[in-house]
Enzyme design. Structure first.
Site, PDB file in Angstrom:
ATOM      1  N   LYS A  26       0.831  -1.201   0.000  1.00 30.06           N
ATOM      2  CA  LYS A  26       0.000   0.000   0.000  1.00 30.06           C
ATOM      3  C   LYS A  26       0.871   1.258   0.000  1.00 30.06           C
ATOM      4  O   LYS A  26       0.628   2.192  -0.765  1.00 30.06           O
ATOM      5  CB  LYS A  26      -0.919  -0.018   1.226  1.00 30.06           C
ATOM      6  CG  LYS A  26      -2.014   1.058   1.182  1.00 30.06           C
ATOM      7  CD  LYS A  26      -2.775   1.143   2.497  1.00 30.06           C
ATOM      8  CE  LYS A  26      -3.685  -0.030   2.760  1.00 30.06           C
ATOM      9  NZ  LYS A  26      -4.934  -0.009   1.962  1.00 30.06           N
ATOM     10  N   ARG A 340      -3.531  -0.914  -7.090  1.00 34.32           N
ATOM     11  CA  ARG A 340      -2.690  -2.125  -7.053  1.00 34.32           C
ATOM     12  C   ARG A 340      -3.050  -2.965  -8.259  1.00 34.32           C
ATOM     13  O   ARG A 340      -4.134  -2.811  -8.830  1.00 34.32           O
ATOM     14  CB  ARG A 340      -2.912  -2.913  -5.768  1.00 34.32           C
ATOM     15  CG  ARG A 340      -4.350  -3.306  -5.556  1.00 34.32           C
ATOM     16  CD  ARG A 340      -4.532  -4.035  -4.224  1.00 34.32           C
ATOM     17  NE  ARG A 340      -5.965  -4.238  -3.975  1.00 34.32           N
ATOM     18  CZ  ARG A 340      -6.459  -4.594  -2.811  1.00 34.32           C
ATOM     19  NH1 ARG A 340      -5.652  -4.771  -1.762  1.00 34.32           N
ATOM     20  NH2 ARG A 340      -7.745  -4.796  -2.655  1.00 34.32           N
ATOM     21  N   ARG A 562       4.870 -45.424 -19.542  1.00 36.68           N
ATOM     22  CA  ARG A 562       4.950 -46.460 -18.498  1.00 36.68           C
ATOM     23  C   ARG A 562       4.331 -47.745 -19.007  1.00 36.68           C
ATOM     24  O   ARG A 562       3.117 -47.881 -19.044  1.00 36.68           O
ATOM     25  CB  ARG A 562       4.207 -45.983 -17.243  1.00 36.68           C
ATOM     26  CG  ARG A 562       4.954 -44.900 -16.463  1.00 36.68           C
ATOM     27  CD  ARG A 562       4.031 -44.212 -15.502  1.00 36.68           C
ATOM     28  NE  ARG A 562       3.130 -43.351 -16.267  1.00 36.68           N
ATOM     29  CZ  ARG A 562       2.763 -42.122 -15.879  1.00 36.68           C
ATOM     30  NH1 ARG A 562       3.179 -41.628 -14.729  1.00 36.68           N
ATOM     31  NH2 ARG A 562       1.960 -41.394 -16.625  1.00 36.68           N
ATOM     32  N   ARG A 618       9.700 -46.639 -20.856  1.00 40.83           N
ATOM     33  CA  ARG A 618      10.303 -47.225 -19.656  1.00 40.83           C
ATOM     34  C   ARG A 618       9.938 -48.698 -19.583  1.00 40.83           C
ATOM     35  O   ARG A 618       8.765 -49.062 -19.633  1.00 40.83           O
ATOM     36  CB  ARG A 618       9.806 -46.515 -18.404  1.00 40.83           C
ATOM     37  CG  ARG A 618      10.404 -47.129 -17.138  1.00 40.83           C
ATOM     38  CD  ARG A 618       9.991 -46.388 -15.896  1.00 40.83           C
ATOM     39  NE  ARG A 618       8.594 -46.628 -15.570  1.00 40.83           N
ATOM     40  CZ  ARG A 618       7.954 -46.013 -14.569  1.00 40.83           C
ATOM     41  NH1 ARG A 618       8.583 -45.124 -13.827  1.00 40.83           N
ATOM     42  NH2 ARG A 618       6.694 -46.267 -14.314  1.00 40.83           N
ATOM     43  N   GLU A 746      16.703 -42.014 -10.260  1.00 39.61           N
ATOM     44  CA  GLU A 746      15.629 -41.852  -9.272  1.00 39.61           C
ATOM     45  C   GLU A 746      16.044 -42.381  -7.913  1.00 39.61           C
ATOM     46  O   GLU A 746      15.227 -42.485  -6.998  1.00 39.61           O
ATOM     47  CB  GLU A 746      14.355 -42.553  -9.753  1.00 39.61           C
ATOM     48  CG  GLU A 746      14.558 -43.992 -10.189  1.00 39.61           C
ATOM     49  CD  GLU A 746      13.306 -44.602 -10.843  1.00 39.61           C
ATOM     50  OE1 GLU A 746      12.195 -44.198 -10.517  1.00 39.61           O
ATOM     51  OE2 GLU A 746      13.489 -45.514 -11.679  1.00 39.61           O
ATOM     52  N   CYS A 832      11.052 -36.552 -15.555  1.00 37.17           N
ATOM     53  CA  CYS A 832       9.762 -37.150 -15.884  1.00 37.17           C
ATOM     54  C   CYS A 832       8.921 -37.412 -14.649  1.00 37.17           C
ATOM     55  O   CYS A 832       7.940 -38.115 -14.702  1.00 37.17           O
ATOM     56  CB  CYS A 832       9.952 -38.431 -16.684  1.00 37.17           C
ATOM     57  SG  CYS A 832      10.743 -39.735 -15.745  1.00 37.17           S
TER      58      CYS A 832
END
Lengths: 875, 875
Positions: A26, A340, A562, A618, A746, A832
């Site tokens: 403000k 604003r 997958r 994969r 991973e 991924c």
């Protein structure tokens, strides 16, 4: 010396509007308006630094600040020609909080400060409006007593209500000057009784009471809670703005209003707002009188309206953004009280950004940075009609956005059965497992009682672009009696509910939804984003539907296909189970031979859609027990079908049981133990490629990905397995095939040993879901039990399964990137995990110099925009 | 140019006896003996380098080697005055393998090479012993045909057997020269028929055939398997030794024998061995004739005996170690054929090392390095009487050493019941859980069908010093019918079995055991080790018994006191369960109040025994569901006792169920969610300390350890919790208490963020069990399913749960150490995983500059010795 108090008025403004961290939002905006020469009531801003000081020094205001403030008040007096506490022409001020970011309604404000038994008389005389003066005074007493003295509001409200009752009137407006006078005395009595002191008549005592109260409100319970939820640091503190009061309620040439420079809902470039003649700001909000459309001001106050329009343009030119404005007209003079950047819908954000580029207000780079990528989500899914009535019965985590209604069903089978009958369902489960995939496909939405934002249900639902509310712990699912309870509600199978995956709400009955309209501006913005981003954006997909969706959303390849999801199809699961129940490699190969044609056709369909773009496949990842039946009935069915004894199947299930399946016999460990499975999968990939060649479809270069590697030896062995199959296939079919072999990073050890592993890998794909689980030692499926405690205790600023933990997991990614590229310059790097669709994580990936991110189809546009923003921010 | 062939004889010896990697063990020892001037038949060693060359070059011997070998053969001819292939005085040679480390029986040897139809006549003439000559020739043909030509041995054996049958004799010795002549012709026919070629008469062809065969035998299946089991690298290769033959079977002034310079079983300093007059080496081994005690040689060949004694001393002085020796006496002349450090028992190893220090042969530092710490295990537990008869019915992993016999029992309760009746039991479970602790305490030994070397059963058993065979997968446990099957055996509850935790064998009935005698030499050696080691050695213990044992074994503190083990005691578990089933913090505190006195007295007992030594107390770690009952009956019992409904308990069990408990709501996550638990534990610690003070017991400084930390915020919050309790306690009791607060580093993120975490920690203790699990993403409980595949594929050279994986987990330890000490110089660092008792891991800890290792009580001496060795090796 550090400056601690900043003056603002139309003669001199000391604060730098860019320093919101010092002036608060403000204060910065007031300083900006004052600098622009806009009519701003004069005032001062006490910097946020003092808030910190205040708390560290036993909640005392330093003397120096008191002295400086006095000086500044004198300046205001001079400009307004009024005197603070003066009995002729008294100066009244407002005292307002203002922190770095807006915390609407969280902190305290006091208006009309400076009124006392004497100054109120002067106000009456000067305005010739006794009712206005007394009304102002009683408002001040109420506000001040509540905020500063801690006297509860209801005590005053009660007095007013009783009085009105006695007098036989309904509205406050029906009370006159004398009425208020009497009430003021009653108020004072209450204060005396509650605080053992008289209401302060010294205006300086009033002022310092108010300023301290604003500082104290920074640490009120509601403010702390708000900050916790919105990740706002406690140490930021609030600034305090003391400003001369102006009044919109002194007569018919007064007014007060709020406006947006453009439509915050649609983005349309047209003034939007409302105002009230002869009213105070709070009256617009309170809704007792109906405010008028701002455009009618053109008739009621034409000069002021033209002035406002000019100011709005000036502000938009300065801020280069749509503004949210408050103003007051006092005796035909316009005063600007606030400006604003206005909050807006995603749709409006995009339209405004694109329009402003056309208007040459901002560049397309700036436009890209203007839109919060997370909000795009709401544009890509159907949303609930805002106007519709809703009966909320529970809430949970907003796991996958969008809304859906349907009959409650508690089993995947039932969901499928109903889908065949063209009925919409919501699948309600305690939690989901891969066995529920078909049911999740069949259902319109998913609701679970357990599991976090990255639980199985959440991840799969996001992948499918299906609404999901997860971890709705209030819900008690009773599978046996086919119902769930939530508080006093009981919902039976077949009853209709609606879930809103964007807000996490669960509602009774069917709440109507609206289909989003993705306008041309959306694609304009996306095309700019594509121009500036360096990161490629791929998708995680394994079905033709998902693949197609992702392509439509602009995916540049598949980063994670997958293959196990393909195993769950009803036609195939029986062969998969036969394979798992095999006792010899020979039997296993027989079963695999049956699965091969399915996998081949899966890959073929995907390759066809991707039409030459890269596809990362994969190889089988989850532990085998995930594919086995769980109930006795299912076991019986399989036993019959495969001609194996129930007992044998059960033994195998027990044998395959794992304490911690997440850390068990899965990923490449399966490939090492049962190489024939990976062999079949590679064979299927190569056969699909050959089929593409035959059908003259543009060839993709498959990237065969070995999951869960922790040592170089694993990838070395499995890479040579892939190479052998490829060589054999090429010889047998006299064709040349191009492919890459890489691994997921991973596990922490894989990241640390990236130098060795890169010897045998053409690419790394960071599987940040599992990497986060192992780095933290937290199972995302089980984290729901303590994640709340962790957020409340500020141990996690953000759920690390949503946004990459850059200090821990991030360091491992950086280590792996550096060591991997040192070993092999050409190493391709991507991510991924679920994080691939999270803007903060995408920014991390850009900094980490990865080549691409991959995310669920519905997050592809978010990733595209985030990638562009990340690149632009880095520069 | 690299030297590839090394000559050895009493005139010139080229090889450096220290270069075993080039000469192989046998070649190096022959070179050493030759250099010492001992009577060694002359010969040559083809270096191991050629083996590598051989395999890389299509299994060809380079020409240069052929030429050089010819030259060396000429040297041997000159010394022996014999001619290779000569028809007057033919030179015969042996061709033997010799790799860097002994691989007994794994590779091939050929004796008597150089014999053919002509040279055999010369041999006959020169020795005037036709039978000897022909017997030697037929032995050579058999050996050569088998090893080089690949003709199976049984074909020759059959011919001999048939012939003896026809002739009506039983022993080979009953065949004369003519008989062998005939058989030699039959042998040749078989060879011709099988190989389509005549038996080679060219002695050079014989020689190169034999040398190639030795190289080839390096890659025979049995050799490869042996290397895999013993972690010997494939690339080492074997050397080949070609040496002039000497004969112990040419008459009564000939002999052959083997001897140890000291007793390999007891370590006694006394010649130990046996010999045969007029015999070949293989006759001593074959056992057809009973060899005589070496000491009788003093009578049969007194001069030779004296010469031998002298040589033995010479060799011991040279090698400074007990030697295992082979010799032959040919016509009253002694020839030394082999010397090497002899294998010995742990007991002998210690006695020999200590004796040799007394004899000033070696220093006490060298003595420390002489004893394999792992072998100490066998000295610390009772062992099976070697002479007893055993009926082995199954085998499993040697999970915790020692032997035990007892009645088979399938439940912890039954084991306890029988113990009260003073009966010995073996607890047989599919796998154990913390609920079985009491039963494990009650039983003499534990046998499980599932679980690896670091399964719950194995870890706890080692901690208790109790024999355990784990993962005996042949065993099918049938709890319902209270029996287990193994192959054709069926063992019912109450039948007696014996398990040997050192070998992993399971035997029917009671096999007698012998109690080990820990002689004074043991403590002498240990005192030397203590003198040289830098690492402190602590123990993992939580019962007074374990604590006492560990102190007796020399533990210098407790590195890990697992408070949850204390929760399982029958008297307390009910309160623990009540605590877990509580729905409010208040109820929980009530239950905790009941547990407090137990914990206090536990700590008091331990502090008393440790008498001022440091004690690290780990606050509650496992997920709460581990403490809840599992069977319906147990649930009913609890329901009755706590007056809660069966349904409520079951709901709570379901609610607490976790997918991956290892990564779940445990460790400090419990402390964050339920601070009252940790508060009670700290209170108990402080009360125990106050009690010690009261009883004037030397005060320990407890080290309060927060488990499973992954962020600095966790330890910050929990440290302040501990500090608060301490402050309150000190005030309330007007006493001063000293304590430390630290954390386990057992998650990759904790290691990476060690700099932040060290701000709030006085010490780090590396929990390498969990750190290994999370770094590799492998659950040790589930790893049994693929660990075999991993060892077979050489992915793991060592089980990372046994020996620290220095390249992955080790890097994290190094990172944490560096970053932690950078933040806080005084940071104390230790390790408390299972690895603390593994010599290779202790060596890692010394290199990593940790302050201490902590291990199970029975491994304390192993750690002490390992620590000394690690320090000495580093220098």
């Amino acid at each position: 010396m550090v400056k601690l108090i900043y003056r603002f008025n139309n003669f001199q403004t000391q604060g730098n509007p860019k320093e919101k961290n010092i002036l608060g939002g403000k204060g910065a905006n007031l300083a900006q308006m004052a600098k622009l020469g806009l009519p701003v009531p004069p005032g001062l801003t006490i910097s946020t630094t003092i808030c910190d000081y205040f708390y560290k020094n036993n909640k005392k205001i330093p003397k120096k600040i008191v002295q400086q403030t006095k000086k500044e008040i004198a300046i205001i007096e001079k400009i307004t020609k009024k005197k603070f506490g003066g009995t002729l022409n008294p100066l009244l001020v407002s005292v307002r909080s203002g922190s770095r970011v807006s915390m609407p309604g969280m902190m305290d404000t006091i208006l009309n400060l400076g009124l006392n038994d004497k100054t109120v008389i002067a106000l009456k005389n000067n305005t010739s409006n006794g009712r206005f003066a007394k009304d102002s005074y009683r408002r001040f007493i109420q506000m001040y007593s509540n905020v500063v003295l801690g006297v509860e509001s209801y005590l005053f409200e009660e007095l007013i209500e009783n009085y009105k009752h006695t007098k036989g009137v309904i509205q406050d407006t029906e009370l006159d000057e004398n009425d208020w006078d009497g009430l003021i005395n009653n108020f004072k009595d209450v204060i005396k009784q509650k605080t053992k002191k008289n209401f302060p008549q010294d205006v300086n005592e009033q002022l310092w009471g108010a300023i301290s109260a604003v500082f104290l409100s920074w640490n009120s319970k509601r403010a702390r809670t708000y900050r916790k939820i919105n990740y706002i640091p406690d140490h930021w503190g609030t600034a305090v703005n003391v400003q001369a009061m102006v009044f919109g309620n002194m007569g018919e040439n007064c007014a007060t209003g709020v406006a947006f420079t453009r439509n915050p809902s649609t983005g349309e470039k047209k003034l939007f707002g409302e105002y009230l003649l002869n009213a105070q700001g709070e009256d617009v909000v309170a809704g007792i009188r109906t405010p008028q459309n701002i455009l009618t001001m053109n008739k009621s106050m034409p000069k002021i309206f033209q002035q406002l329009k000019k100011i709005f343009k000036q502000l938009e030119n300065k801020y280069k953004d749509m503004q949210d404005i408050e103003f007051t007209v006092e005796n035909n003079k316009l005063w600007m009280l606030q400006t604003r950047s206005g909050k807006r819908t995603a749709k409006a954000a995009i339209k405004i950004a694109v329009d402003m580029v056309k208007e040459k207000l901002i560049t397309n780079k700036e436009a890209i940075l203007r839109v919060d990528p997370n909000t795009l989500d709401t544009l890509l899914h159907p949303t609930l009609d805002e106007k519709a009535e809703k009966k909320i019965i529970a809430s949970g985590l907003p796991a996958s956005p969008g809304a859906a209604s349907g009959k409650v069903t508690f089993s995947a089978d039932e969901a499928e059965r109903l889908k065949e009958q063209m009925q919409d369902t919501i699948l309600v489960r305690i939690e989901t497992s891969p066995e529920d995939i078909n049911g999740m496909h069949a259902a319109k939405g998913i609701l679970t009682a357990r599991g976090g934002m990255t639980s199985h249900a959440a991840v799969v639902a996001r992948g499918m672009g299906k609404p999901c509310v997860s971890g709705s712990s209030a819900i008690k699912v009773d599978y046996e009696n086919k119902l769930f309870k939530s508080g006093n509600f009981e919902v039976k199978e077949g009853e209709v509910i609606t879930i809103d995956g964007g807000s996490g709400k669960v509602m009774l009955g069917k709440v109507p939804t609206v289909k989003p309209d993705i306008s041309g501006d959306f694609s304009t913005l996306m095309s700019w984003a594509d121009k500036y981003r360096k990161l490629k954006v791929r998708t995680n997909a394994e079905t033709p539907t998902d693949t197609k969706t992702a392509r439509d959303f602009g995916a540049e390849g598949i980063g994670l296909c997958r293959t196990e999801h393909m195993f769950f199809d009803e036609e195939r699961i029986i062969s998969v189970r036969q394979m798992i129940l095999s006792k010899t490699p020979e039997d296993r190969e027989k079963a695999l031979t049956k699965i091969l044609p399915y996998q081949k056709s899966d890959f073929f369909e995907i390759f066809k859609i991707m039409n030459g773009l890269p596809v990362t496949v994969r190889l089988l990842d989850p532990p085998l027990h995930e594919f086995l039946p769980k109930t006795d009935k299912d076991i019986d069915d399989i036993a019959k079908e495969l001609n194996i004894s129930h007992h044998d199947i059960k033994s195998r299930i027990i044998e395959l049981h794992e304490q911690n399946p997440m850390l068990g016999h899965r990923g490449c460990r399966l490939g090492i133990s049962f190489p024939e499975i990976y062999q079949m999968q590679c064979q299927a990939i190569f056969e699909a490629l050959a089929e593409c060649k035959k059908q003259k479809i543009k060839l993709v270069i498959p990237e065969i990905m070995i999951p869960l590697v922790s040592t170089a030896a694993e990838i070395k062995i499995l890479r040579s397995l892939v190479d052998k199959i490829a060589e054999k296939f090429q010889k047998a079919n006299s064709i040349k095939i191009k492919y890459f072999v890489g691994t997921m990073i991973e596990l922490p050890r894989a990241a640390l040993r990236a130098n060795d592993i890169a010897k045998y890998a053409d690419f790394f794909s960071f599987g940040t879901n599992d990497l986060t689980q192992t780095t933290f030692g937290i199972s995302r499926d089980d984290s729901g039990k303590f994640l709340n405690d962790y957020v409340e205790n500020k141990i996690f600023n953000k759920d690390p399964f949503v946004s990459i933990d850059d200090k821990g997991v991030g360091e491992l990614i950086n280590i792996a990137t550096e060591r991997g590229r040192k070993q092999k310059k050409t190493l391709k790097l991507g991510i991924c995990g679920e994080h691939g669709g999270d803007p903060a994580s995408v920014e991390f990936c850009e900094k980490a110099k990865l080549n691409y991110v991959s995310c669920s189809p519905y997050r592809v546009p978010i990733a595209r925009l985030s990638a562009a923003q990340a690149y632009l921010k880095k520069k």
